[in-house]
Design a protein around this motif. Structure first.
Motif, PDB file in Angstrom:
ATOM      1  N   MET A 113       0.827  -1.209   0.000  1.00 20.28           N
ATOM      2  CA  MET A 113       0.000   0.000   0.000  1.00 20.28           C
ATOM      3  C   MET A 113       0.865   1.266   0.000  1.00 20.28           C
ATOM      4  O   MET A 113       0.466   2.305  -0.516  1.00 20.28           O
ATOM      5  CB  MET A 113      -0.933  -0.023   1.216  1.00 20.28           C
ATOM      6  CG  MET A 113      -1.982   1.062   1.244  1.00 20.28           C
ATOM      7  SD  MET A 113      -3.028   1.148  -0.229  1.00 20.28           S
ATOM      8  CE  MET A 113      -4.587   0.540   0.358  1.00 20.28           C
ATOM      9  N   ARG A 124     -10.521   4.604  -1.301  1.00 18.75           N
ATOM     10  CA  ARG A 124      -9.682   3.533  -0.779  1.00 18.75           C
ATOM     11  C   ARG A 124      -9.850   2.276  -1.633  1.00 18.75           C
ATOM     12  O   ARG A 124      -8.916   1.527  -1.853  1.00 18.75           O
ATOM     13  CB  ARG A 124     -10.070   3.258   0.683  1.00 18.75           C
ATOM     14  CG  ARG A 124      -9.188   2.235   1.367  1.00 18.75           C
ATOM     15  CD  ARG A 124      -9.437   2.191   2.863  1.00 18.75           C
ATOM     16  NE  ARG A 124      -9.059   0.897   3.441  1.00 18.75           N
ATOM     17  CZ  ARG A 124      -7.813   0.558   3.761  1.00 18.75           C
ATOM     18  NH1 ARG A 124      -6.832   1.407   3.573  1.00 18.75           N
ATOM     19  NH2 ARG A 124      -7.558  -0.625   4.290  1.00 18.75           N
ATOM     20  N   ARG A 125     -11.052   2.098  -2.131  1.00 19.71           N
ATOM     21  CA  ARG A 125     -11.355   0.960  -3.006  1.00 19.71           C
ATOM     22  C   ARG A 125     -10.361   0.889  -4.188  1.00 19.71           C
ATOM     23  O   ARG A 125      -9.812  -0.151  -4.505  1.00 19.71           O
ATOM     24  CB  ARG A 125     -12.793   1.155  -3.496  1.00 19.71           C
ATOM     25  CG  ARG A 125     -13.356   0.211  -4.509  1.00 19.71           C
ATOM     26  CD  ARG A 125     -13.926  -1.022  -3.886  1.00 19.71           C
ATOM     27  NE  ARG A 125     -12.961  -2.078  -4.089  1.00 19.71           N
ATOM     28  CZ  ARG A 125     -12.777  -3.084  -3.274  1.00 19.71           C
ATOM     29  NH1 ARG A 125     -13.465  -3.162  -2.172  1.00 19.71           N
ATOM     30  NH2 ARG A 125     -11.903  -4.001  -3.535  1.00 19.71           N
ATOM     31  N   ILE A 128      -7.007  -0.226  -3.006  1.00 16.39           N
ATOM     32  CA  ILE A 128      -6.974  -1.655  -2.683  1.00 16.39           C
ATOM     33  C   ILE A 128      -6.961  -2.483  -3.960  1.00 16.39           C
ATOM     34  O   ILE A 128      -6.245  -3.481  -4.062  1.00 16.39           O
ATOM     35  CB  ILE A 128      -8.169  -2.038  -1.767  1.00 16.39           C
ATOM     36  CG1 ILE A 128      -7.978  -1.392  -0.394  1.00 16.39           C
ATOM     37  CG2 ILE A 128      -8.279  -3.547  -1.626  1.00 16.39           C
ATOM     38  CD1 ILE A 128      -9.114  -1.611   0.557  1.00 16.39           C
ATOM     39  N   ASP A 129      -7.734  -2.053  -4.958  1.00 14.64           N
ATOM     40  CA  ASP A 129      -7.715  -2.768  -6.238  1.00 14.64           C
ATOM     41  C   ASP A 129      -6.315  -2.777  -6.836  1.00 14.64           C
ATOM     42  O   ASP A 129      -5.837  -3.802  -7.315  1.00 14.64           O
ATOM     43  CB  ASP A 129      -8.693  -2.114  -7.222  1.00 14.64           C
ATOM     44  CG  ASP A 129     -10.136  -2.499  -6.928  1.00 14.64           C
ATOM     45  OD1 ASP A 129     -10.325  -3.500  -6.205  1.00 14.64           O
ATOM     46  OD2 ASP A 129     -11.049  -1.795  -7.396  1.00 14.64           O
ATOM     47  N   VAL A 131      -3.481  -2.391  -5.280  1.00  7.51           N
ATOM     48  CA  VAL A 131      -2.612  -3.224  -4.457  1.00  7.51           C
ATOM     49  C   VAL A 131      -2.860  -4.698  -4.756  1.00  7.51           C
ATOM     50  O   VAL A 131      -1.923  -5.486  -4.890  1.00  7.51           O
ATOM     51  CB  VAL A 131      -2.841  -2.932  -2.945  1.00  7.51           C
ATOM     52  CG1 VAL A 131      -2.189  -3.983  -2.078  1.00  7.51           C
ATOM     53  CG2 VAL A 131      -2.311  -1.551  -2.600  1.00  7.51           C
ATOM     54  N   TYR A 132      -4.124  -5.038  -4.902  1.00  7.08           N
ATOM     55  CA  TYR A 132      -4.461  -6.434  -5.185  1.00  7.08           C
ATOM     56  C   TYR A 132      -3.844  -6.890  -6.509  1.00  7.08           C
ATOM     57  O   TYR A 132      -3.202  -7.934  -6.596  1.00  7.08           O
ATOM     58  CB  TYR A 132      -5.985  -6.621  -5.219  1.00  7.08           C
ATOM     59  CG  TYR A 132      -6.398  -8.037  -5.556  1.00  7.08           C
ATOM     60  CD1 TYR A 132      -6.356  -9.036  -4.596  1.00  7.08           C
ATOM     61  CD2 TYR A 132      -6.810  -8.385  -6.853  1.00  7.08           C
ATOM     62  CE1 TYR A 132      -6.709 -10.334  -4.898  1.00  7.08           C
ATOM     63  CE2 TYR A 132      -7.160  -9.681  -7.169  1.00  7.08           C
ATOM     64  CZ  TYR A 132      -7.113 -10.652  -6.180  1.00  7.08           C
ATOM     65  OH  TYR A 132      -7.444 -11.945  -6.482  1.00  7.08           O
ATOM     66  N   MET A 135      -0.080  -7.227  -6.164  1.00  7.79           N
ATOM     67  CA  MET A 135       0.344  -8.383  -5.374  1.00  7.79           C
ATOM     68  C   MET A 135       0.086  -9.680  -6.118  1.00  7.79           C
ATOM     69  O   MET A 135       0.857 -10.631  -6.023  1.00  7.79           O
ATOM     70  CB  MET A 135      -0.382  -8.398  -4.023  1.00  7.79           C
ATOM     71  CG  MET A 135       0.045  -7.261  -3.113  1.00  7.79           C
ATOM     72  SD  MET A 135      -0.672  -7.357  -1.471  1.00  7.79           S
ATOM     73  CE  MET A 135       0.523  -8.355  -0.606  1.00  7.79           C
TER      74      MET A 135
END
Lengths: 270, 353
Positions: A113, A124-125, A128-129, A131-132, A135
């Protein structure tokens, strides 16, 4: 977009580490920087992302894509690296350095993050997307909840690569990316990087001393010795048996290998 | 990559992460109530002999003039000062640990506490800073806290930046210089003044009144606010300067804000209470162990946890009495030093890694 390195010199008080380095890196290609320990490869990488300030010469990003520069500079076509602030640089290029020990027990998710710092999403969504995706590409999802200071060298490397991807950079700088990785993860990583250059049209610059990987995956190669460039150009022109003999003092055979579908370097010995 | 993914979608990942973060969230919520409850409970503890009934009666508006004075003019500001000083020292410790990416760093490591003590000792012993009237001690403490900061920072600056090791070493050196100077003052002053200086260097809230609380609130509050503005940067800074830079942090500005915030928080704290050690070490550690190292959660936890811890320590020091009140600084040192040794042994890897 192009990265233009013009006559860069760098050194400390008495020693000269980089001497008149000049090359161009193009979009959608992997550029390998090869040379022995202490030849200035890592220093060159640090000059490119302005961590070290060159004594002379300039490093220019041409055809700058939108969304990298701050609004006051937006629209400029070519920008010198030294003119960019840290946030702009972090949007332009990300670095995966050789050692990145983290003292505090951040979990993998938090660590990746942090790559979003310079490019925060509207929600934030969105972050997170991103980051997902990063990763998943780097194969680091399994470390999302693990404290990064408990990971092994290779596992941490995958988290760091995910963080670099979360930055959504135009240029990816890799310092010995395959070091400490298991063989299968080395191949995974090189496939990932090849995919990035193809799909995202990134500039990938990779410092390595693994000639086998360089021969197979790099489009262009720069051979360095004692701070200057010995040879530069397309991999098949530069990475020849004679050049390897000259720089590394090792006998090697470089040939097209149809099992690999590309160049293969076989090292014979001294 | 080819193998099965631990998470099928980003929503799944988010759910799992939220589950982890809810622990820190609950801890913050509990701490909010703990601060209020502790404040209330501490009203029942103090030097004067008052029964529980007396305190409650006074709080409800009744009671004798003496009880009224005890509760509203002695105990309330004392406990409030303890809370704000605890919060300030804990947050300052947190900021320094992140800045120096070393879990052993605390305000005393940069020599800030020693510098501030020296300034205050000058004021107590020789009346320096008399232009500020009754505020001479706090003013001198701030001034020397800033002076120490500038000195330490200036000594550590090199052509290539400010390496953390150099910063730590110059902090130790400058701190040692100022504590030496403080000892020198203690050596040369008259015995009756000596008592005041010594008492002050041991740290106590028993001379805190409402005016000291307002000073603390403004100064320490400003310091806490500055640090809290940098929570995202703190996360990145704790990775080390090079990584933080590569990820887009403006190191110079962030560090200036953090150092300024830290010295405001420490200077303000030292000014009202004298030097109280180890709070800045213990609280961030405990908070990190409970809520994880993400400063988004750690900052509020440290503020609230530091406040609770200091109020409790003050209450304990007020209930044990040998010959008067035990200075709270002695208590935190007796508790803090073993804790310091414990983490030093337990977390060797984090400290030297």
């Amino acid at each position: 977009m192009r990265l233009n390195v013009n006559g860069v010199t760098f050194g400390y008080d008495s020693t000269r580490i980089l001497d008149d380095i000049e090359f161009e890196a193009r979009q959608g290609s992997i550029l390998g920087i090869i040379g022995q320990n202490g030849c200035g490869k890592t220093t060159l990488l640090k000059c490119i992302n302005n961590m070290l300030k060159p004594l002379g010469g300039s490093i220019l990003v041409e055809d700058m894509p939108a969304g990298v520069l701050d609004p006051d500079k937006e629209g400029r076509d070519s920008v010198e690296v030294s003119e960019m602030n840290r946030k702009e640089l972090a949007r332009c290029m990300s670095v995966v350095s050789q050692s990145a020990y983290i003292s505090f027990p951040f979990n993998g998710f938090d660590a990746v993050m942090m790559g979003r710092y310079a490019r925060p999403g509207k929600t934030r969504r969105e972050d997170i997307d991103a980051v997902y995706r990063a990763m998943r590409s780097a194969g680091a999802l399994e470390f999302a909840k693990r404290p990064v200071n408990e990971l092994s060298g290779g596992e941490l490397r995958r988290v760091m690569i995910a963080r670099a991807l979360a930055q959504e950079p135009e240029i990816l700088l890799l310092d010995e990316p395959t070091l400490h990785l298991d063989v299968n993860h080395q191949f995974d990583l090189m496939d990932l990087i090849t995919g990035l250059k193809r799909d995202m049209d990134m500039i990938v610059i990779m410092v390595t001393h693994d000639m086998t990987f360089a021969a197979r995956y790099c489009d262009q190669v720069i051979l360095m010795e004692d701070g200057h460039i010995v040879a530069a150009g397309d991999t098949r022109d530069v990475l020849t048996a004679e050049m390897i003999k000259e720089v590394f003092d090792i006998r090697a055979v470089v040939e097209y290998d149809e099992r690999v579908g590309g160049l293969n370097v076989v090292m014979i010995g001294r | 990559m080819s193998e099965a993914q631990p998470y099928e979608s980003s929503e799944e990942l988010e759910r799992d992460i939220s589950k982890m973060e809810s622990r820190a969230f609950w801890a913050i919520l509990i701490l909010v109530f703990a601060v209020m409850a502790t404040y209330f409970c501490c009203l029942f503890i103090g030097q004067s002999s008052m029964t529980y009934r007396d305190v409650i009666e006074t709080l409800l508006g009744g009671g004798t003039w003496g009880n009224h004075y005890n509760v509203f003019t002695l105990r309330m500001p004392r406990i409030a000062c303890a809370a704000i000083v605890g919060a300030g020292l804990a947050v300052a410790g947190m900021a320094m640990q992140a800045m120096f990416k070393n879990p052993m760093a605390s305000p005393s490591i940069l020599g800030l506490s020693s510098g501030a003590s020296f300034g205050a000792s000058l004021a107590i012993a020789f009346g320096f800073g008399a232009f500020a009237g009754s505020f001479s001690i706090p003013v001198m403490a701030f001034v020397f806290c800033f002076l120490t900061l500038i000195l330490v920072y200036g000594l550590a600056v090199t052509r290539y930046g400010t390496p953390v090791t150099l910063l730590l070493l110059s902090g130790v050196a400058v701190g040692a210089f100022f504590s030496g100077m403080t000892s020198f003052i203690q050596y040369i002053v008259e015995p009756d003044i000596l008592q005041g200086v010594v008492y002050w260097t041991m740290g106590s809230f028993n001379r805190c009144h409402w005016d000291s609380f307002w000073i603390a609130l403004v100064v320490v509050g400003a310091g806490i606010a500055l640090i809290c503005l940098c929570v995202r940067e703190l996360n990145l800074m704790s990775l080390g300067e090079e990584q933080a830079k590569a990820l887009g942090v403006n190191i110079r500005r962030t560090r200036l804000m953090l150092l300024l915030g830290t010295s405001l928080a420490v200077g303000g704290s030292v000014a009202v209470s004298g030097t109280i050690g180890f709070v800045g070490l213990i609280i961030p550690h405990v908070c990190r162990a409970i809520g994880g190292p993400n400063h988004k959660f750690m900052a509020p936890m440290c503020i609230l946890g530091g406040a609770v811890f200091m109020m409790v320590m003050d209450a304990i020091s007020n209930s044990i009495s040998f010959t008067g009140v035990l200075p709270v600084g002695i208590l935190t040192s007796m508790l803090g030093a073993p804790f310091f040794i414990y983490i030093m042994r337990k977390r060797k890897n984090e400290i030297w890694g």
